[in-house]
Every structure is written in C-alpha cells, then in structure tokens.
Design an enzyme around this catalytic site. Structure first.
Site, PDB file in Angstrom:
ATOM      1  NE  ARG A  74      43.026 -53.734   9.523  1.00 36.03           N
ATOM      2  CZ  ARG A  74      43.684 -54.598   8.445  1.00 36.03           C
ATOM      3  NH1 ARG A  74      43.088 -55.081   7.705  1.00 36.03           N
ATOM      4  NH2 ARG A  74      45.055 -54.951   8.823  1.00 36.03           N
ATOM      5  CE  LYS A  87      40.169 -58.706   4.648  1.00 32.70           C
ATOM      6  NZ  LYS A  87      39.212 -58.392   5.891  1.00 32.70           N
TER       7      LYS A  87
END
Length: 288
Positions: A270, A236
């Site tokens: 995840r 991210k």
C-alpha cells in the site's frame, strides 16, 4: 485458535487469491495498492485530491504507474486528525467511487473506513475490498456488514479504541502479539463466513520504532500462510523520523524495506509512490 508455534511458521510460500465481487484476483505476483486520500488533513498529501475531478486524474496517474488497487480514504487517521462520523465520510465520498468505476472499469477499489455504514454505502457504489484499520473494534456492526457484502476484508492490527490508536505500546514480542491478534480476529471473521481475509500488521499505529523494524525483519512469520499479507509503510514516521527526514524524502529507504518484505512473502504494497514501488516489484520478480 492457532497455537504460537503454528503462528511462527514461515508463511512466504503460500499461493493466494481473493474473490472481489465475483472476480478472482490471483496474488501469485505482488500487487500495488495506490493511496487516494479524499481528506483535507492527511499527513502527507492533505487536500490534494478531495475534489472528484482531481481524484479521477490522480486515479488515472496511479493506474498508469502500475497500481491495480486504489485505496480510497475519506478520513485521515494520522495523529490528531479530525474525527468524522460515517455520515460525514459518506458525504465526502459523494459519487467518487461510482465515477472511478465508470471511468476505469477494471480497477479494484478498496474503501478505507472503520464504519459499517460507510462500507454499506461503498458496496452499493461498487467497492471491491474493505480496508478496516480497526479490526472491527470501532464499530460492532463491521464484521456482520462485511459478511453481508461478501467482499474481501483487510484485517489490521491496532490498539482497541479510536482514542488509543496511536498510543505507543512496547510489546514483549511484537510478532507473537500481532499473530495472537490475527488468530483471534481471523477466527471471528471465518465464523461470520468471511473467507477472503488479508492481514495488515499495522505499521504506524501504536508501535515503537524498534518493534516496527522487528516486524519488517520478521514479516515471514506474520500471519499463518493461510492469508495474504499487506504491508503499508509508505511515508511512515518510523522510517523518516530516526533519519531526520520528511515523509517525502525517504523513497530510497522505503524501497529497500519494500524489497525486504517482498522477499519474505508480502503480497500487497500500500503506497503513495506507485511508480517507485512498481520498479521494486519488477526488480523482485526478476530476482525470483
């Protein structure tokens, strides 16, 4: 609805389990969810696995490295990604779900979609978990369809429309805001009869770097202890952009953050890099 004081009680001591198609999955030890993108335009692995043979090979790799859940995504939700209809998602999925299930019968498959029709298709193909980034906000039929399947539902915090999902909002208190959202949406799901709810704070979606780091530091206060927490921070931008690095060059930093959220009670990670996450989970379990 839960009050703010209830929403800010630490939630890391609760034991959890989810019912996946009649199979009771205990979350007393953290699980790793490996990402399988069937998309040509995903931000870090676009086009690599959008072929059934390659998808099967990558699934095998993820499972060997330690994933217990495979999260299949037919549509990229990165900024400026191509928008697909449900019919296009279903076409892209093809028979990949049923083939993966046939090849790896023990695997749990979550389907990453915000369309009720795609969920219905996936359910008939054999999925075990619904991973809806939209919290039911992008398809009014989603909650009813999820209830019909009886599958666990991943509830993610996100802005209220597809067009605004990546608009950066500076919240007065991100933890309180996310908990307010979780409280409202979880109550709606419970009223529909959906009992197996997994909470995802929505890292990478419409939040400032500062707010996302605040969430990392306050994971133990996210959610209400009643539901397991999924953390998706793999590759991210709030991690790599401030460091001036690429999404593929932040493994060390990501694993430090994974350890931090595990210590605060996160139950599912995840990730793209399963082997590295597995080392972190094993290290966490040795420290317990």
């Amino acid at each position: 609805m839960l009050s703010n004081s209830q929403a800010l009680e630490p939630s890391n001591s609760q034991a959890h389990s989810i019912n996946c198609n009649g199979r009771l999955v205990q979350l007393d030890t953290p699980k790793i969810m490996g990402i399988l993108n069937l998309t040509p335009d995903s931000f870090s692995d676009g086009g690599k696995f959008n072929d059934v043979k390659l998808a099967l090979e990558h699934t095998e790799k993820l499972l060997k490295e330690g994933a217990e859940i495979i999260d299949i995504g037919p549509q990229s939700t990165r900024p400026n990604a191509e928008f697909l209809s449900s019919a296009e998602e279903i076409m892209r999925l093809g028979n990949s779900i049923s083939l993966i299930k046939k090849e790896f019968p023990e695997v749990l498959i979550s389907l990453d979609t915000f369309y009720a029709e795609t969920v219905r298709f996936g359910f008939n193909e054999g999925i075990d978990i619904i991973n809806d980034i939209s919290g039911g906000q992008y398809d009014e039929k989603m909650f009813d369809t999820a209830a019909e399947t009886g599958l666990p539902y991943i509830l993610m915090h996100i802005n209220p429309s597809y067009e605004t999902m990546h608009d950066k909002i500076k919240f007065e208190d991100i933890t309180l805001e996310v908990n307010r959202y979780f409280s409202e949406k979880a109550n709606q799901l419970l009223q529909k009869g959906i009992k197996d709810i997994i909470l995802d704070p929505g890292f990478g979606f419409g939040k400032t770097v500062e707010d996302q780091m605040k969430m990392i530091n306050e994971v133990e206060y996210l959610g209400f202890g009643k539901f397991p927490l999924l953390i998706g921070i793999s590759r991210k931008s709030f991690i790599y952009k401030p460091l001036g690095k690429s999404p593929l060059d932040i493994n060390e930093e990501t694993q430090k953050l994974h350890m931090k959220v595990l210590e605060q009670g996160a139950k599912i990670l995840r990730v793209h890099d399963v082997a590295e996450a597995k080392k972190t989970v094993n290290q966490f379990l040795r420290k317990k």
